[in-house]
Design a protein around this motif. Structure first.
Motif, short mmCIF file in Angstrom:
data_model
loop_
_atom_site.label_atom_id
_atom_site.label_comp_id
_atom_site.label_asym_id
_atom_site.label_seq_id
_atom_site.Cartn_x
_atom_site.Cartn_y
_atom_site.Cartn_z
N ALA A 150 0.53 -1.27 0.04
CA ALA A 150 -0.05 0.15 -0.13
C ALA A 150 0.68 1.25 -0.08
CB ALA A 150 -0.84 0.04 1.17
N VAL A 151 2.17 1.13 0.21
CA VAL A 151 2.97 2.47 0.39
C VAL A 151 2.88 3.23 -0.86
CG1 VAL A 151 5.44 3.04 0.67
CG2 VAL A 151 4.54 1.26 2.03
N ASP A 152 3.26 2.73 -2.12
CA ASP A 152 3.27 3.59 -3.16
C ASP A 152 2.09 4.36 -3.52
OD1 ASP A 152 6.10 3.05 -3.66
OD2 ASP A 152 5.58 1.33 -5.00
N LEU A 153 0.99 3.57 -3.27
CA LEU A 153 -0.36 3.98 -3.69
C LEU A 153 -0.67 5.48 -2.47
CD1 LEU A 153 -3.03 4.41 -5.25
CD2 LEU A 153 -3.96 2.62 -3.66
N THR A 154 -0.38 5.20 -1.38
CA THR A 154 -0.67 6.11 -0.34
C THR A 154 0.22 7.18 -0.61
OG1 THR A 154 -1.28 4.47 1.52
CG2 THR A 154 -0.24 6.69 2.12
N HIS A 155 1.60 7.05 -1.03
CA HIS A 155 2.24 8.35 -1.35
C HIS A 155 1.88 8.91 -2.72
CE1 HIS A 155 6.57 6.68 -0.07
NE2 HIS A 155 5.74 6.89 0.90
N ALA A 156 1.27 8.55 -3.70
CA ALA A 156 0.72 9.07 -4.77
C ALA A 156 -0.52 9.79 -4.41
CB ALA A 156 0.37 8.02 -5.75
N ARG A 157 -1.26 9.15 -3.49
CA ARG A 157 -2.50 9.87 -3.29
C ARG A 157 -2.18 11.28 -2.45
NH1 ARG A 157 -6.76 6.09 -0.63
NH2 ARG A 157 -8.38 7.59 -1.51
N LEU A 158 -1.36 11.02 -1.50
CA LEU A 158 -0.98 12.22 -0.84
C LEU A 158 -0.23 13.24 -1.65
CD1 LEU A 158 0.59 10.56 2.30
CD2 LEU A 158 -1.55 11.81 2.27
N ALA A 159 0.49 12.93 -2.64
CA ALA A 159 1.24 13.87 -3.42
C ALA A 159 0.06 14.73 -4.30
CB ALA A 159 2.29 12.97 -4.39
N ALA A 160 -0.93 13.84 -4.83
CA ALA A 160 -1.92 14.53 -5.39
C ALA A 160 -2.57 15.50 -4.46
CB ALA A 160 -3.00 13.68 -6.05
N LEU A 161 -2.92 15.01 -3.41
CA LEU A 161 -3.81 16.15 -2.47
C LEU A 161 -2.92 17.18 -2.19
CD1 LEU A 161 -5.66 16.65 -0.26
CD2 LEU A 161 -4.28 15.17 1.32
N ALA A 162 -1.80 17.10 -1.94
CA ALA A 162 -0.73 18.18 -1.74
C ALA A 162 -0.57 19.05 -3.01
CB ALA A 162 0.89 17.78 -1.32
N GLY A 163 -0.72 18.58 -3.98
CA GLY A 163 -0.48 19.47 -5.16
C GLY A 163 -1.83 20.24 -5.38
N ARG A 164 -2.96 19.82 -5.09
CA ARG A 164 -4.24 20.43 -5.57
C ARG A 164 -4.79 21.38 -4.21
NH1 ARG A 164 -6.14 15.18 -5.18
NH2 ARG A 164 -7.46 14.42 -3.61
N ARG A 165 -4.11 20.96 -3.02
CA ARG A 165 -4.57 21.77 -1.86
C ARG A 165 -3.60 22.72 -1.31
NH1 ARG A 165 -9.02 19.92 1.13
NH2 ARG A 165 -8.36 21.89 2.26
N GLY A 166 -2.38 22.79 -1.71
CA GLY A 166 -1.23 23.41 -1.41
C GLY A 166 -1.42 24.64 -0.68
N ALA A 167 -2.38 25.39 -1.54
CA ALA A 167 -2.61 26.91 -0.98
C ALA A 167 -3.47 26.98 0.45
CB ALA A 167 -3.64 27.65 -1.96
N ASP A 168 -4.03 25.77 0.89
CA ASP A 168 -4.86 25.99 2.20
C ASP A 168 -4.71 24.74 2.85
OD1 ASP A 168 -6.19 24.25 0.60
OD2 ASP A 168 -8.22 25.06 0.79
N LEU A 169 -3.73 23.76 2.68
CA LEU A 169 -3.54 22.74 3.41
C LEU A 169 -2.04 22.44 3.56
CD1 LEU A 169 -4.51 19.95 4.96
CD2 LEU A 169 -4.40 18.99 2.68
N ARG A 170 -1.58 22.20 4.96
CA ARG A 170 -0.17 21.74 5.09
C ARG A 170 -0.23 20.20 5.35
NH1 ARG A 170 0.30 26.41 8.53
NH2 ARG A 170 1.57 28.23 7.72
N VAL A 171 0.44 19.46 4.57
CA VAL A 171 0.65 17.90 4.54
C VAL A 171 2.07 17.61 5.35
CG1 VAL A 171 0.74 15.74 3.70
CG2 VAL A 171 -0.61 17.62 2.83
N VAL A 172 2.12 17.09 6.46
CA VAL A 172 3.32 17.10 7.36
C VAL A 172 3.45 15.64 7.41
CG1 VAL A 172 3.42 19.45 8.18
CG2 VAL A 172 2.39 17.52 9.56
#
Length: 260
Positions: free
Chosen positions: A225-247
């Motif tokens: 599941a690691v790669d899929l979770t990375h990909a989904r978090l990358a997509a999330l950070a990309g589209r929500r970077g203006a109003d969401l910090r992913v740490v």
């Protein structure tokens, strides 16, 4: 409401354990605890053999309890603790806040405490919950946020959610903490736990040592599941970077990290 990112345990001289402290009108909320005071007092029993590999800095001033005191706040005001997972470097401080309710995914609690396999029995440290925490557990239903399975944690804080981020352990989760709508500078924060180790794993503009990926796979209990979770978090950070910090928990960069 204020969100603080704190380092509550340093490993191998460089790797922090990032913990969130949220000041709310109803008291204090922690996302993970990091290393605790009892871990420092008895590392052999509480941290086990892995302490030799991870080489924790046994410094009481780095515990969540002492960090909260240093802010001029009262650690007894910690009402809730939300866990990303139950590895020893994330839950060691539970016993420092015995009155707090501890919120965790049902899968994580089951595989750590109820029906652990051989690998979980050697990985998790039962002494860290031997004091009998008031666990509140959650099973995901049909709720979704940004495509992720989630469970609302409104009983902790309105708008807080537990986010399914499989890979590192069975039942591993992230925790979304909503920013203060009255303060435009206070963005939402998604604490992704150990769903990734360094920012470069979800941000292609940032480099990182490839050896990190090897270490991540070695420690993962659900490596498929690691790669899929990375990909989904990358997509999330990309589209929500203006109003969401992913740490994440262990990246030395950013708030709560370890100075170079």
């Amino acid at each position: 409401m204020r969100i603080h990112q704190m380092n509550c345990g340093t490993f191998a001289g460089r790797m922090p354990t990032r913990v969130l402290l949220v000041e709310t009108p109803g008291g204090l909320v922690l996302v993970d605890t990091g290393i605790g005071l009892r871990d420092i007092a008895d590392p052999a029993a509480r941290l086990g053999p892995m302490r030799h590999a991870m080489r924790p800095r046994l410094d009481a001033d780095e515990t969540a309890y002492r960090r909260i005191e240093a802010m001029g706040l009262d650690p007894r005001e910690v009402r809730h603790i939300v866990l990303t997972h139950m590895d020893f470097d994330h839950i060691g401080g539970l016993a420092d806040f015995p009155e707090a309710q501890v919120h965790v995914s049902s899968e994580a609690l089951t595989w750590a405490a109820r029906t652990p396999r051989w690998i979980e029995r050697r990985r998790y440290r039962r002494a860290q919950w031997a004091h009998g925490p008031d666990f509140v557990e959650y099973t995901y239903g049909t709720d979704r946020w940004e495509g992720f399975r989630v469970h609302p944690l409104d009983r902790v804080l309105e708008g807080m959610i537990l986010v399914d981020l499989p890979g590192h352990t069975v039942g591993h989760a992230g925790v979304l903490v909503p920013g203060d709508p009255r303060d435009p500078g206070e963005l939402d924060v998604l604490h992704a736990g150990d769903a990734f180790y360094l920012r470069g794993q979800i941000d292609p503009s940032v480099g990182y040592p490839r050896a990190v990926a090897v270490a991540e796979r070695t420690l993962s209990l659900v490596p498929s599941a690691v790669d899929l979770t990375h990909a989904r978090l990358a997509a999330l950070a990309g589209r929500r970077g203006a109003d969401l910090r992913v740490v994440c928990a262990h990246d030395p960069a950013g708030p709560g990290g370890v100075p170079g």
